[in-house]
Design an enzyme around this catalytic site. Sequence first.
Site, PDB file in Angstrom:
ATOM      1  N   ARG A  13       0.828  56.493   4.731  1.00 44.70           N
ATOM      2  CA  ARG A  13       1.493  55.649   3.736  1.00 44.70           C
ATOM      3  C   ARG A  13       1.129  56.151   2.346  1.00 44.70           C
ATOM      4  O   ARG A  13       0.286  55.570   1.653  1.00 44.70           O
ATOM      5  CB  ARG A  13       1.074  54.188   3.918  1.00 44.70           C
ATOM      6  CG  ARG A  13       1.477  53.625   5.278  1.00 44.70           C
ATOM      7  CD  ARG A  13       0.969  52.206   5.448  1.00 44.70           C
ATOM      8  NE  ARG A  13       1.334  51.665   6.754  1.00 44.70           N
ATOM      9  CZ  ARG A  13       0.966  50.459   7.197  1.00 44.70           C
ATOM     10  NH1 ARG A  13       0.225  49.668   6.429  1.00 44.70           N
ATOM     11  NH2 ARG A  13       1.331  50.045   8.401  1.00 44.70           N
ATOM     12  N   ASP A  60       0.954  56.921  -1.541  1.00 52.05           N
ATOM     13  CA  ASP A  60       1.107  56.017  -2.680  1.00 52.05           C
ATOM     14  C   ASP A  60       2.225  56.466  -3.617  1.00 52.05           C
ATOM     15  O   ASP A  60       2.775  57.559  -3.499  1.00 52.05           O
ATOM     16  CB  ASP A  60      -0.199  55.946  -3.471  1.00 52.05           C
ATOM     17  CG  ASP A  60      -1.302  55.221  -2.720  1.00 52.05           C
ATOM     18  OD1 ASP A  60      -0.980  54.394  -1.840  1.00 52.05           O
ATOM     19  OD2 ASP A  60      -2.488  55.492  -3.008  1.00 52.05           O
ATOM     20  N   TYR A 116      -4.468  67.273   3.584  1.00 53.88           N
ATOM     21  CA  TYR A 116      -3.983  67.045   2.217  1.00 53.88           C
ATOM     22  C   TYR A 116      -4.358  68.220   1.327  1.00 53.88           C
ATOM     23  O   TYR A 116      -5.400  68.863   1.510  1.00 53.88           O
ATOM     24  CB  TYR A 116      -4.600  65.771   1.622  1.00 53.88           C
ATOM     25  CG  TYR A 116      -3.982  64.487   2.109  1.00 53.88           C
ATOM     26  CD1 TYR A 116      -2.903  63.908   1.443  1.00 53.88           C
ATOM     27  CD2 TYR A 116      -4.475  63.827   3.236  1.00 53.88           C
ATOM     28  CE1 TYR A 116      -2.329  62.725   1.876  1.00 53.88           C
ATOM     29  CE2 TYR A 116      -3.907  62.640   3.686  1.00 53.88           C
ATOM     30  CZ  TYR A 116      -2.835  62.097   3.000  1.00 53.88           C
ATOM     31  OH  TYR A 116      -2.270  60.928   3.433  1.00 53.88           O
ATOM     32  N   ARG A 139      -8.088  61.356  -3.914  1.00 53.96           N
ATOM     33  CA  ARG A 139      -8.023  61.363  -5.374  1.00 53.96           C
ATOM     34  C   ARG A 139      -9.376  61.030  -6.000  1.00 53.96           C
ATOM     35  O   ARG A 139      -9.736  61.562  -7.064  1.00 53.96           O
ATOM     36  CB  ARG A 139      -6.955  60.371  -5.845  1.00 53.96           C
ATOM     37  CG  ARG A 139      -5.535  60.821  -5.512  1.00 53.96           C
ATOM     38  CD  ARG A 139      -4.542  59.686  -5.709  1.00 53.96           C
ATOM     39  NE  ARG A 139      -4.663  59.093  -7.031  1.00 53.96           N
ATOM     40  CZ  ARG A 139      -4.214  57.875  -7.342  1.00 53.96           C
ATOM     41  NH1 ARG A 139      -3.618  57.135  -6.416  1.00 53.96           N
ATOM     42  NH2 ARG A 139      -4.353  57.416  -8.563  1.00 53.96           N
TER      43      ARG A 139
END
Length: 274
Positions: free
Chosen positions: A50, A52, A111, A198
């Site tokens: 999911r 952002d 990622y 992040r």
Amino acid sequence: MPRYKVTVEYDGRPFYGWQRQGIEPTVQGVIERAIKAFCGETVTIGGAGRTDSGVHATGQVAHIDLAKDWPAKTVKNALNFHCQPDPVVIMDCEKAGIGFDSRFSAIRRHYRYRIINRPEPLTFDHGLGWHVKPVLDADAMHEASQVLIGHHDFTTFRHSKCQAKSPWKTMERMAVYRREENVFLECSSRSFLHNQVRSMVGTLRLVGEGRWNKEDVRAALAACDRAACGPVAVPEGLYLTQVDYRSAEEDAASFHDYLETLPADERAEREAKG
């Protein structure tokens, strides 16, 4: 009811993330509208991650259940036609077993975070990376990132509103490297906490600028305190690049185990559907 596994690429800038939410534009919403336009069905698709608002993907994975057994190529081409002009593309589509679930069958997610490290303002790459002007030491960032590998309590790098049941995650791989003006951070794990990548990138930036060192990152991790985290990196630099899954044989065995947990009548119905 056939199930399809689709690999999705998208530019996250126009969207409020992956997950459908009210009237706001989302990637899930674009694909579900494309399905409706293609075959008239109103469906809810599942996604592996999911992402952002503002986060991109080159390898997001979703699963789609349709009433008619369409060829996978037809589904891919039709969805790409109806997703236009939104920046969402189906890169691959294949038939999947009914036991396949894009989220729960995943065994690893990858990622990549992109830092655009130059003093000049951005033009073409605006919104596609984190613009950082001071020169970053990518080698020092890589060395410091290695303390995050392994099974740890990642509370320090967890959003205060993260809904995960546990802050413990196993980081399988972390790498930081430079390619000309780009500094990339890549990481792999079965699953991630909300804002974890992040938060780690923002902390490692402090190392790249010479304000922190490897031991400062180790201390921040050990603190298990959100206040110990560095400034969180912007979403525009984050990309979901790949999702790994079990083999078809392993997935079938997992589905068999799942069937055994159901009441007899429901189990028979699921088995009849294949």
